[in-house]
Design an enzyme around this catalytic site. Structure first.
Site, mmCIF file in Angstrom:
data_model
loop_
_atom_site.group_PDB
_atom_site.id
_atom_site.type_symbol
_atom_site.label_atom_id
_atom_site.label_comp_id
_atom_site.label_asym_id
_atom_site.label_seq_id
_atom_site.Cartn_x
_atom_site.Cartn_y
_atom_site.Cartn_z
ATOM 1 N N LYS A 114 0.835 -1.210 0.000
ATOM 2 C CA LYS A 114 0.000 0.000 0.000
ATOM 3 C C LYS A 114 0.871 1.263 0.000
ATOM 4 O O LYS A 114 0.665 2.171 -0.795
ATOM 5 C CB LYS A 114 -0.923 0.027 1.237
ATOM 6 C CG LYS A 114 -1.861 -1.161 1.355
ATOM 7 C CD LYS A 114 -2.758 -1.055 2.576
ATOM 8 C CE LYS A 114 -2.020 -1.090 3.901
ATOM 9 N NZ LYS A 114 -1.429 -2.388 4.268
ATOM 10 N N ARG B 70 -9.692 0.838 8.536
ATOM 11 C CA ARG B 70 -9.240 -0.497 8.918
ATOM 12 C C ARG B 70 -10.274 -1.241 9.739
ATOM 13 O O ARG B 70 -10.070 -2.399 10.092
ATOM 14 C CB ARG B 70 -8.000 -0.319 9.771
ATOM 15 C CG ARG B 70 -6.724 -0.774 9.089
ATOM 16 C CD ARG B 70 -5.762 -0.923 10.181
ATOM 17 N NE ARG B 70 -4.480 -1.431 9.976
ATOM 18 C CZ ARG B 70 -3.467 -0.846 9.361
ATOM 19 N NH1 ARG B 70 -3.623 0.255 8.715
ATOM 20 N NH2 ARG B 70 -2.295 -1.401 9.382
ATOM 21 N N ARG C 19 11.869 -6.056 4.961
ATOM 22 C CA ARG C 19 11.828 -4.630 5.297
ATOM 23 C C ARG C 19 12.390 -4.367 6.690
ATOM 24 O O ARG C 19 12.973 -3.311 6.942
ATOM 25 C CB ARG C 19 10.388 -4.112 5.204
ATOM 26 C CG ARG C 19 10.292 -2.597 5.379
ATOM 27 C CD ARG C 19 8.894 -2.092 5.215
ATOM 28 N NE ARG C 19 7.992 -2.768 6.126
ATOM 29 C CZ ARG C 19 6.675 -2.621 6.133
ATOM 30 N NH1 ARG C 19 6.121 -1.817 5.247
ATOM 31 N NH2 ARG C 19 5.918 -3.259 6.984
ATOM 32 N N ARG D 122 11.588 -1.029 11.128
ATOM 33 C CA ARG D 122 10.292 -0.809 11.799
ATOM 34 C C ARG D 122 10.135 -1.832 12.903
ATOM 35 O O ARG D 122 10.270 -3.029 12.668
ATOM 36 C CB ARG D 122 9.167 -0.941 10.773
ATOM 37 C CG ARG D 122 8.469 0.389 10.507
ATOM 38 C CD ARG D 122 7.464 0.273 9.421
ATOM 39 N NE ARG D 122 6.263 -0.464 9.849
ATOM 40 C CZ ARG D 122 5.157 -0.545 9.123
ATOM 41 N NH1 ARG D 122 5.104 0.062 7.955
ATOM 42 N NH2 ARG D 122 4.116 -1.226 9.543
ATOM 43 N N ARG E 109 -0.473 -8.798 13.575
ATOM 44 C CA ARG E 109 -0.996 -7.812 12.611
ATOM 45 C C ARG E 109 -1.889 -8.497 11.583
ATOM 46 O O ARG E 109 -2.906 -7.949 11.163
ATOM 47 C CB ARG E 109 0.156 -7.070 11.921
ATOM 48 C CG ARG E 109 0.794 -6.025 12.834
ATOM 49 C CD ARG E 109 2.200 -5.676 12.415
ATOM 50 N NE ARG E 109 2.282 -5.009 11.138
ATOM 51 C CZ ARG E 109 3.414 -4.939 10.425
ATOM 52 N NH1 ARG E 109 4.521 -5.494 10.847
ATOM 53 N NH2 ARG E 109 3.400 -4.297 9.276
HETATM 54 P P1 AP5 Z 1 4.752 -1.562 1.815
HETATM 55 O O1 AP5 Z 1 4.454 -0.734 0.622
HETATM 56 O O2 AP5 Z 1 5.449 -0.922 2.958
HETATM 57 O O3 AP5 Z 1 3.430 -2.323 2.296
HETATM 58 P P2 AP5 Z 1 2.207 -1.802 3.169
HETATM 59 O O4 AP5 Z 1 0.999 -2.459 2.618
HETATM 60 O O5 AP5 Z 1 2.226 -0.327 3.267
HETATM 61 O O6 AP5 Z 1 2.585 -2.498 4.532
HETATM 62 P P3 AP5 Z 1 2.559 -1.923 6.019
HETATM 63 O O7 AP5 Z 1 3.358 -2.869 6.845
HETATM 64 O O8 AP5 Z 1 2.906 -0.485 6.062
HETATM 65 O O9 AP5 Z 1 1.081 -2.109 6.346
HETATM 66 P P4 AP5 Z 1 0.435 -2.097 7.709
HETATM 67 O O10 AP5 Z 1 -0.970 -2.076 7.302
HETATM 68 O O11 AP5 Z 1 0.824 -3.190 8.632
HETATM 69 O O12 AP5 Z 1 1.103 -0.857 8.428
HETATM 70 P P5 AP5 Z 1 0.584 0.592 8.772
HETATM 71 O O13 AP5 Z 1 1.742 1.480 8.748
HETATM 72 O O14 AP5 Z 1 -0.607 0.934 8.009
HETATM 73 O O15 AP5 Z 1 5.593 -2.814 1.310
HETATM 74 C C1 AP5 Z 1 6.139 -3.743 2.219
HETATM 75 C C2 AP5 Z 1 7.563 -4.123 1.774
HETATM 76 O O16 AP5 Z 1 7.476 -4.811 0.527
HETATM 77 C C3 AP5 Z 1 8.471 -2.917 1.526
HETATM 78 O O17 AP5 Z 1 9.776 -3.234 1.936
HETATM 79 C C4 AP5 Z 1 8.395 -2.712 0.006
HETATM 80 O O18 AP5 Z 1 9.579 -2.163 -0.505
HETATM 81 C C5 AP5 Z 1 8.172 -4.135 -0.511
HETATM 82 N N1 AP5 Z 1 7.315 -4.193 -1.703
HETATM 83 C C6 AP5 Z 1 6.186 -3.443 -1.935
HETATM 84 N N2 AP5 Z 1 5.629 -3.791 -3.115
HETATM 85 C C7 AP5 Z 1 6.398 -4.798 -3.628
HETATM 86 C C8 AP5 Z 1 6.319 -5.596 -4.824
HETATM 87 N N3 AP5 Z 1 5.326 -5.403 -5.732
HETATM 88 N N4 AP5 Z 1 7.267 -6.536 -5.019
HETATM 89 C C9 AP5 Z 1 8.255 -6.734 -4.101
HETATM 90 N N5 AP5 Z 1 8.408 -6.007 -2.964
HETATM 91 C C10 AP5 Z 1 7.462 -5.060 -2.716
HETATM 92 O O19 AP5 Z 1 0.116 0.387 10.300
HETATM 93 C C11 AP5 Z 1 1.053 0.167 11.335
HETATM 94 C C12 AP5 Z 1 0.340 0.157 12.685
HETATM 95 O O20 AP5 Z 1 -0.238 1.460 12.928
HETATM 96 C C13 AP5 Z 1 -0.849 -0.800 12.797
HETATM 97 O O21 AP5 Z 1 -0.440 -2.108 13.170
HETATM 98 C C14 AP5 Z 1 -1.703 -0.112 13.873
HETATM 99 O O22 AP5 Z 1 -1.180 -0.337 15.151
HETATM 100 C C15 AP5 Z 1 -1.521 1.362 13.537
HETATM 101 N N6 AP5 Z 1 -2.552 1.864 12.584
HETATM 102 C C16 AP5 Z 1 -2.327 2.388 11.348
HETATM 103 N N7 AP5 Z 1 -3.475 2.743 10.764
HETATM 104 C C17 AP5 Z 1 -4.462 2.430 11.633
HETATM 105 C C18 AP5 Z 1 -5.876 2.538 11.582
HETATM 106 N N8 AP5 Z 1 -6.504 3.045 10.511
HETATM 107 N N9 AP5 Z 1 -6.587 2.106 12.657
HETATM 108 C C19 AP5 Z 1 -5.971 1.609 13.751
HETATM 109 N N10 AP5 Z 1 -4.640 1.455 13.858
HETATM 110 C C20 AP5 Z 1 -3.880 1.884 12.815
HETATM 111 MG MG MG Z 2 2.468 1.049 4.846
#
Ligand code: AP5
Ligand code: MG
Length: 192
Positions: free
Chosen positions: A14, A89, A128, A134, A146
């Site tokens: 994402k 979410r 990552r 992270r 998660r």
């Molecule tokens: P990346 O693009 O970073 O993936 P992502 O989907 O953004 O993954 P996240 O881990 O950020 O998602 P998340 O939902 O757990 O975390 P968030 O920050 O939202 O890609 C991942 C890796 O793969 C990277 O290294 C990238 O380079 C690689 N990659 C990408 N595309 C690729 C491809 N096509 N091929 C190969 N490699 C690839 O949330 C974190 C925490 O915050 C949550 O656990 C929660 O505690 C809190 N939080 C955030 N939002 C909310 C909410 N709305 N409500 C409640 N809590 C929340």
């Molecule tokens: Mg992300």
């Protein structure tokens, strides 16, 4: 104003896609994860509260997250719209977003679901962890938590949009090269 949601499991890409898409279409990139990590880094009261929850792999409360998004929507200027990454979410967050948009005569124009097998996400997050450091990527148990949170609370959001926003709902194969995923998302947006 366009409102586009990227939804998918942790590690589905994402954030990677959101950066490129928001640049190409001049959208404001709203990543609740990035906003929260910034609060943690700056040790704000919100950050201090959120850190322990994020490090466990659990979701921060709806109230906090909805408040953050409202703040951004109310204060954003100069973009063609918003790209939501990691929000909504929970179904409560999705309903709150509908309400906020309705009040501004807007609606959700597209929901893009990033689909791929679980194994792919876990490998990406572990890779990552070495690159970005992270804290929620470092421990396999936190990654698993998660994913559990995703299946219990966020997968129903996907089903909600599929059911009530059928025409705006699009599934993308996220298990391809970054460039190919990007092209598939562009095709959806170009048709809006
Ligand atoms: P990346 O693009 O970073 O993936 P992502 O989907 O953004 O993954 P996240 O881990 O950020 O998602 P998340 O939902 O757990 O975390 P968030 O920050 O939202 O890609 C991942 C890796 O793969 C990277 O290294 C990238 O380079 C690689 N990659 C990408 N595309 C690729 C491809 N096509 N091929 C190969 N490699 C690839 O949330 C974190 C925490 O915050 C949550 O656990 C929660 O505690 C809190 N939080 C955030 N939002 C909310 C909410 N709305 N409500 C409640 N809590 C929340
Ligand atoms: Mg992300």
């Amino acid at each position: 104003m366009l409102n586009i949601i990227l939804i998918g499991p942790p590690g589905s890409g994402k954030g990677t896609q959101a950066k490129q898409i928001s640049t190409k279409y001049n959208l404001k990139h709203l990543s609740t994860g990035d906003i929260l990590r910034n609060e943690v880094k700056n040790q704000t009261p919100l950050g201090l509260q959120a850190k322990s929850i994020m490090d466990k792999g659990e979701l921060v409360s709806d109230e906090i997250v909805i408040g953050m998004i409202k703040n951004f929507i109310d204060n954003a200027t100069g973009a063609n719209g918003f790209l939501y990454d990691g929000f909504p979410r929970t179904v409560a967050q999705a309903e709150a977003l509908n309400k906020m948009l309705q009040q501004k005569d807007m609606l959700v124009n597209a929901i893009i679901f990033m689909d791929a097998p679980e194994k792919v996400f876990i490998e990406r997050m572990q890779k990552r962890a070495e690159i970005e450091g992270r804290t929620d990527d470092a421990d396999i148990n936190v990654i698993r938590k998660r994913l559990v949170e995703y299946y219990e609370k966020t997968f129903p959001v996907k089903e909600y949009y599929e059911k009530y926003f059928t025409n705006a709902f699009h599934t993308i194969n996220a298990n391809q090269e970054v460039e190919n995923v990007f092209n598939d998302i562009c095709k959806v947006i170009n048709n809006l």
